[in-house]
Design an enzyme around this catalytic site. Structure first.
Site, PDB file in Angstrom:
ATOM      1  N   GLY A  48       4.282  15.942  46.307  1.00 24.96           N
ATOM      2  CA  GLY A  48       4.785  15.860  44.938  1.00 24.96           C
ATOM      3  C   GLY A  48       4.732  14.431  44.444  1.00 24.96           C
ATOM      4  O   GLY A  48       4.804  13.488  45.240  1.00 24.96           O
ATOM      5  N   GLN A  53       7.040   7.445  39.353  1.00 23.61           N
ATOM      6  CA  GLN A  53       6.526   6.728  40.522  1.00 23.61           C
ATOM      7  C   GLN A  53       5.240   5.968  40.225  1.00 23.61           C
ATOM      8  O   GLN A  53       4.864   5.074  40.982  1.00 23.61           O
ATOM      9  CB  GLN A  53       6.279   7.701  41.673  1.00 23.61           C
ATOM     10  CG  GLN A  53       7.558   8.302  42.244  1.00 23.61           C
ATOM     11  CD  GLN A  53       7.246   9.328  43.300  1.00 23.61           C
ATOM     12  OE1 GLN A  53       6.999  10.486  42.978  1.00 23.61           O
ATOM     13  NE2 GLN A  53       7.231   8.916  44.548  1.00 23.61           N
ATOM     14  N   CYS A  93       9.403  10.233  50.940  1.00 25.12           N
ATOM     15  CA  CYS A  93       9.049   9.945  49.551  1.00 25.12           C
ATOM     16  C   CYS A  93       7.941   8.902  49.547  1.00 25.12           C
ATOM     17  O   CYS A  93       8.002   7.929  50.295  1.00 25.12           O
ATOM     18  CB  CYS A  93      10.281   9.414  48.820  1.00 25.12           C
ATOM     19  SG  CYS A  93       9.950   8.973  47.107  1.00 25.12           S
ATOM     20  N   LEU A  94       6.935   9.106  48.701  1.00 26.95           N
ATOM     21  CA  LEU A  94       5.827   8.150  48.637  1.00 26.95           C
ATOM     22  C   LEU A  94       6.293   6.774  48.156  1.00 26.95           C
ATOM     23  O   LEU A  94       5.622   5.776  48.397  1.00 26.95           O
ATOM     24  CB  LEU A  94       4.721   8.682  47.712  1.00 26.95           C
ATOM     25  CG  LEU A  94       4.047   9.973  48.199  1.00 26.95           C
ATOM     26  CD1 LEU A  94       3.010  10.448  47.194  1.00 26.95           C
ATOM     27  CD2 LEU A  94       3.436   9.783  49.570  1.00 26.95           C
ATOM     28  N   HIS A 135      13.539  17.144  44.271  1.00 31.43           N
ATOM     29  CA  HIS A 135      13.265  15.743  44.619  1.00 31.43           C
ATOM     30  C   HIS A 135      12.536  15.031  43.469  1.00 31.43           C
ATOM     31  O   HIS A 135      12.917  13.934  43.058  1.00 31.43           O
ATOM     32  CB  HIS A 135      12.433  15.722  45.916  1.00 31.43           C
ATOM     33  CG  HIS A 135      11.992  14.362  46.359  1.00 31.43           C
ATOM     34  ND1 HIS A 135      12.415  13.789  47.532  1.00 31.43           N
ATOM     35  CD2 HIS A 135      11.142  13.463  45.796  1.00 31.43           C
ATOM     36  CE1 HIS A 135      11.863  12.585  47.651  1.00 31.43           C
ATOM     37  NE2 HIS A 135      11.075  12.374  46.623  1.00 31.43           N
ATOM     38  N   GLU A 136      11.502  15.682  42.935  1.00 26.32           N
ATOM     39  CA  GLU A 136      10.725  15.049  41.852  1.00 26.32           C
ATOM     40  C   GLU A 136      11.552  14.937  40.572  1.00 26.32           C
ATOM     41  O   GLU A 136      11.438  13.950  39.838  1.00 26.32           O
ATOM     42  CB  GLU A 136       9.430  15.821  41.576  1.00 26.32           C
ATOM     43  CG  GLU A 136       8.482  16.000  42.751  1.00 26.32           C
ATOM     44  CD  GLU A 136       8.225  14.737  43.549  1.00 26.32           C
ATOM     45  OE1 GLU A 136       8.242  13.631  42.972  1.00 26.32           O
ATOM     46  OE2 GLU A 136       8.022  14.856  44.775  1.00 26.32           O
ATOM     47  N   HIS A 139      13.564  11.864  40.527  1.00 26.86           N
ATOM     48  CA  HIS A 139      12.813  10.668  40.134  1.00 26.86           C
ATOM     49  C   HIS A 139      12.870  10.458  38.616  1.00 26.86           C
ATOM     50  O   HIS A 139      12.971   9.332  38.142  1.00 26.86           O
ATOM     51  CB  HIS A 139      11.339  10.786  40.538  1.00 26.86           C
ATOM     52  CG  HIS A 139      11.057  10.432  41.970  1.00 26.86           C
ATOM     53  ND1 HIS A 139      11.301   9.187  42.478  1.00 26.86           N
ATOM     54  CD2 HIS A 139      10.533  11.159  42.997  1.00 26.86           C
ATOM     55  CE1 HIS A 139      10.949   9.149  43.770  1.00 26.86           C
ATOM     56  NE2 HIS A 139      10.483  10.350  44.108  1.00 26.86           N
TER      57      HIS A 139
END
Ligand code: NI
Length: 170
Positions: A48, A53, A93-94, A135-136, A139
């Site tokens: 995702g 991000q 997480c990226l 999660h996204e 963000h």
């Protein structure tokens, strides 16, 4: 296709609360951005990626939790309209590379959003897909999964990341 730079914790831009995508935002450039976000996410590799991000502070994100990279989902202006149960999942997480931690989230959710062409839809998600959506969406509100950790653990994460960045710089 182009790979985008992903912001990394503790970059303060990750704390920006994103604004709604407006009808006039559905341009060809926006479609290209979505494609580039998928490419960036697959290359990372991740499941995702939220616009926040890649330093675009509007409310949208791309998700594909399939192994074959053939189940693309775009959520624009997403809203969770119902949630049920809880699950604990080890998340990464990226934007927080190399770190993972258990986070408790809703087990099942129903989401309302627009697709990449601005058409409204609703869908039910559970398991990993539901975790990823939640999660996204965090963000988009400037929240990271490390916020669910104790301050002590979060400081540890910060130190560990600073150290690995120094190593790369050297
Ligand atoms: Ni993330």
């Amino acid at each position: 296709m182009a790979l985008l730079d992903i912001l990394e914790f503790p970059d303060p831009r990750l704390r920006t609360v994103a604004v709604e995508v407006a009808p006039e935002d559905f341009t060809p450039a926006f479609q290209t951005l979505l494609d580039n976000m998928f490419e960036t996410m697959y290359a990372a590799p991740g499941i995702g990626l939220a616009a926040s991000q890649v330093d675009v502070h509007k409310r949208f994100m791309v998700i594909d939790v399939s192994e074959g990279h053939d189940d693309r989902h775009v959520f624009i202006n997403p809203r969770i309209i119902s949630r049920e149960g809880t699950q604990v999942c080890q998340e990464g997480c990226l934007s927080v590379p190399g770190i993972s931690a258990d986070v408790t989230r809703a087990e099942k959710i129903r989401v309302a959003a627009l697709d990449r062409h601005g058409r409204p839809f609703e869908l039910d998600a559970d398991g990993l897909f539901a975790v990823c959506i939640q999660h996204e969406m965090d963000h988009l509100d400037g929240k990271l999964f490390v916020d669910y950790l104790s301050p002590l653990k979060r400081d540890m994460v910060k130190r560990k990341l600073a150290k690995s960045r120094r190593a790369v710089a050297a």
